[in-house]
Design a protein around this motif. Structure first.
Motif, mmCIF file in Angstrom:
data_model
loop_
_atom_site.group_PDB
_atom_site.id
_atom_site.type_symbol
_atom_site.label_atom_id
_atom_site.label_comp_id
_atom_site.label_asym_id
_atom_site.label_seq_id
_atom_site.Cartn_x
_atom_site.Cartn_y
_atom_site.Cartn_z
ATOM 1 N N GLN A 13 1.036 -1.476 -0.352
ATOM 2 C CA GLN A 13 0.371 0.052 0.091
ATOM 3 C C GLN A 13 0.779 1.284 -0.076
ATOM 4 O OE1 GLN A 13 -1.678 1.187 3.567
ATOM 5 N NE2 GLN A 13 -3.867 1.889 2.459
ATOM 6 N N HIS A 14 1.714 1.566 0.872
ATOM 7 C CA HIS A 14 2.670 2.585 0.660
ATOM 8 C C HIS A 14 3.451 2.466 -0.378
ATOM 9 C CE1 HIS A 14 3.374 1.352 4.889
ATOM 10 N NE2 HIS A 14 2.164 2.075 5.015
ATOM 11 N N PHE A 15 3.517 1.698 -1.288
ATOM 12 C CA PHE A 15 4.446 1.520 -2.604
ATOM 13 C C PHE A 15 3.646 1.794 -3.576
ATOM 14 C CE2 PHE A 15 7.291 -0.559 -6.479
ATOM 15 C CZ PHE A 15 7.954 0.334 -6.082
ATOM 16 N N ALA A 16 2.251 1.805 -3.614
ATOM 17 C CA ALA A 16 1.703 2.280 -4.285
ATOM 18 C C ALA A 16 1.213 3.729 -4.639
ATOM 19 C CB ALA A 16 -0.524 1.687 -4.352
ATOM 20 N N SER A 69 3.239 -15.694 1.414
ATOM 21 C CA SER A 69 2.696 -15.751 0.218
ATOM 22 C C SER A 69 4.312 -16.173 -0.152
ATOM 23 C CB SER A 69 1.955 -14.937 -0.825
ATOM 24 O OG SER A 69 2.538 -15.451 -2.469
ATOM 25 N N HIS A 70 4.283 -17.496 -0.596
ATOM 26 C CA HIS A 70 5.854 -18.170 -1.723
ATOM 27 C C HIS A 70 6.246 -17.341 -2.363
ATOM 28 C CE1 HIS A 70 6.757 -19.665 2.696
ATOM 29 N NE2 HIS A 70 5.675 -20.242 2.983
ATOM 30 N N THR A 71 5.152 -16.856 -3.257
ATOM 31 C CA THR A 71 5.476 -16.527 -4.507
ATOM 32 C C THR A 71 5.602 -15.696 -4.498
ATOM 33 O OG1 THR A 71 4.036 -18.363 -5.499
ATOM 34 C CG2 THR A 71 3.557 -16.684 -7.241
ATOM 35 N N LEU A 72 4.738 -14.372 -3.931
ATOM 36 C CA LEU A 72 5.111 -12.920 -3.759
ATOM 37 C C LEU A 72 6.593 -12.776 -2.972
ATOM 38 C CD1 LEU A 72 1.205 -11.569 -3.423
ATOM 39 C CD2 LEU A 72 3.236 -11.821 -5.846
ATOM 40 N N ARG A 73 7.323 -13.536 -1.915
ATOM 41 C CA ARG A 73 7.673 -13.061 -1.126
ATOM 42 C C ARG A 73 7.530 -12.475 0.078
ATOM 43 N NH1 ARG A 73 13.695 -12.250 -3.311
ATOM 44 N NH2 ARG A 73 12.049 -12.113 -5.754
ATOM 45 N N GLU A 157 -5.837 -8.254 -13.931
ATOM 46 C CA GLU A 157 -5.289 -7.046 -13.952
ATOM 47 C C GLU A 157 -5.251 -6.148 -12.271
ATOM 48 O OE1 GLU A 157 -6.629 -2.624 -15.054
ATOM 49 O OE2 GLU A 157 -7.737 -4.484 -15.408
ATOM 50 N N LEU A 158 -5.869 -6.936 -11.840
ATOM 51 C CA LEU A 158 -5.242 -6.383 -10.196
ATOM 52 C C LEU A 158 -4.474 -6.995 -10.153
ATOM 53 C CD1 LEU A 158 -5.726 -4.614 -7.653
ATOM 54 C CD2 LEU A 158 -7.928 -5.783 -6.750
ATOM 55 N N GLU A 164 3.893 -6.470 -10.216
ATOM 56 C CA GLU A 164 4.630 -5.852 -10.618
ATOM 57 C C GLU A 164 4.956 -4.651 -9.683
ATOM 58 O OE1 GLU A 164 3.276 -1.020 -13.040
ATOM 59 O OE2 GLU A 164 2.133 -3.149 -13.511
ATOM 60 N N LEU A 165 4.126 -4.844 -8.968
ATOM 61 C CA LEU A 165 3.857 -3.344 -7.686
ATOM 62 C C LEU A 165 5.743 -4.605 -6.666
ATOM 63 C CD1 LEU A 165 0.870 -1.834 -6.332
ATOM 64 C CD2 LEU A 165 2.765 -0.796 -7.157
ATOM 65 N N VAL A 166 4.805 -5.797 -5.882
ATOM 66 C CA VAL A 166 5.936 -6.076 -5.124
ATOM 67 C C VAL A 166 7.349 -6.205 -6.093
ATOM 68 C CG1 VAL A 166 6.869 -8.210 -3.856
ATOM 69 C CG2 VAL A 166 4.052 -7.724 -4.138
ATOM 70 N N ALA A 167 7.518 -6.710 -7.278
ATOM 71 C CA ALA A 167 8.152 -7.092 -8.283
ATOM 72 C C ALA A 167 9.561 -5.598 -7.965
ATOM 73 C CB ALA A 167 8.533 -7.271 -9.780
ATOM 74 N N GLY A 168 8.844 -4.178 -7.846
ATOM 75 C CA GLY A 168 8.690 -3.130 -8.012
ATOM 76 C C GLY A 168 9.897 -2.905 -6.395
#
Length: 220
Positions: A13-16, A69-73, A157-158, A164-168
């Motif tokens: 949420q902070h990153f977005a 989530s081990h996918t998103l880490r 889409e969400l 994308e945000l987690v990768a960033g």
């Protein structure tokens, strides 16, 4: 990867909202309370009872549910998770039948003009999907100002936006980079505005660019 190295889910949420704000909090460990964050903390305190489970007919409510989530880490806590009795749901420990999993995130204010609340809720749902090996199609955002909750459809889409945000987040975290300050309209709502000083930083960059242009002209 060691789960202890995972990033906090709440940081999405902070990153977005602002990548610099996220970096100040999650890389530089800077935080300052304001009336907006205090209100949010008070609302979450009311929801945060990890031993609370309530039954309302065909709906079970659990508060302060640990997530990973081990996918998103990422890891974190869901304010409230509702379990709706369903013929196509999943098994819940200690309960008979099957249940559909529905995350509910509590917010102190009103609905935001951007998607920062939606991506946080979607990230929670992705964690729950991995934990229960199910698919979650919707969740809810409850806003304290309006005392209403809004349905959020967790579409592709969400979900792609969350990835994308987690990768960033990981790109900045691994590099140890805090983005430069930039004065934007939403800065006035940021609890870190006095520490970030976007107005000062923006003026300084403008002066630096001006001097660079002037020096370049002199050299020619």
């Amino acid at each position: 990867m060691n789960p202890d190295d995972y990033l906090m889910l709440s940081g999405i949420q902070h990153f977005a909202f602002c990548r610099r704000q996220w970096a100040l909090i999650h890389i530089e460990q800077v935080w300052k309370e304001n009336v907006l964050t205090f209100g949010g903390r008070q609302m979450h305190r009311n929801a945060d009872d990890p031993f609370f489970t309530e039954s309302r007919g065909d709906v079970l409510l659990s508060r302060s549910v640990p997530l990973v989530s081990h996918t998103l880490r990422v890891y974190g806590i869901a304010d409230v998770v509702e379990y709706h009795r369903s013929d196509t749901g999943v098994a819940i420990a200690g309960r008979e039948g099957s249940w559909t999993v529905v995350p509910v995130e509590y917010k102190a204010g009103r609905r935001k003009p951007d998607d920062r609340d939606e991506v946080q809720l979607c990230a929670q749902a992705i964690c729950l999907e991995e934990m229960y090996r199910t698919r979650i199609e919707r969740g809810y955002l409850y806003y304290g100002k309006t005392r209403r909750r809004t349905e959020v459809i967790l579409d592709d889409e969400l979900r792609n936006r969350v990835a994308e945000l987690v990768a960033g987040m990981y790109a900045l975290y691994d590099a140890g980079i805090t983005p430069p300050a930039e004065l934007l309209p939403h800065c006035k709502n940021c609890s870190l505005v006095d520490l970030c000083m976007p107005a000062v930083s923006s003026r300084r960059r403008s002066v630096d660019r001006y001097l660079t242009v002037c020096i370049g002209k002199d050299e020619t």
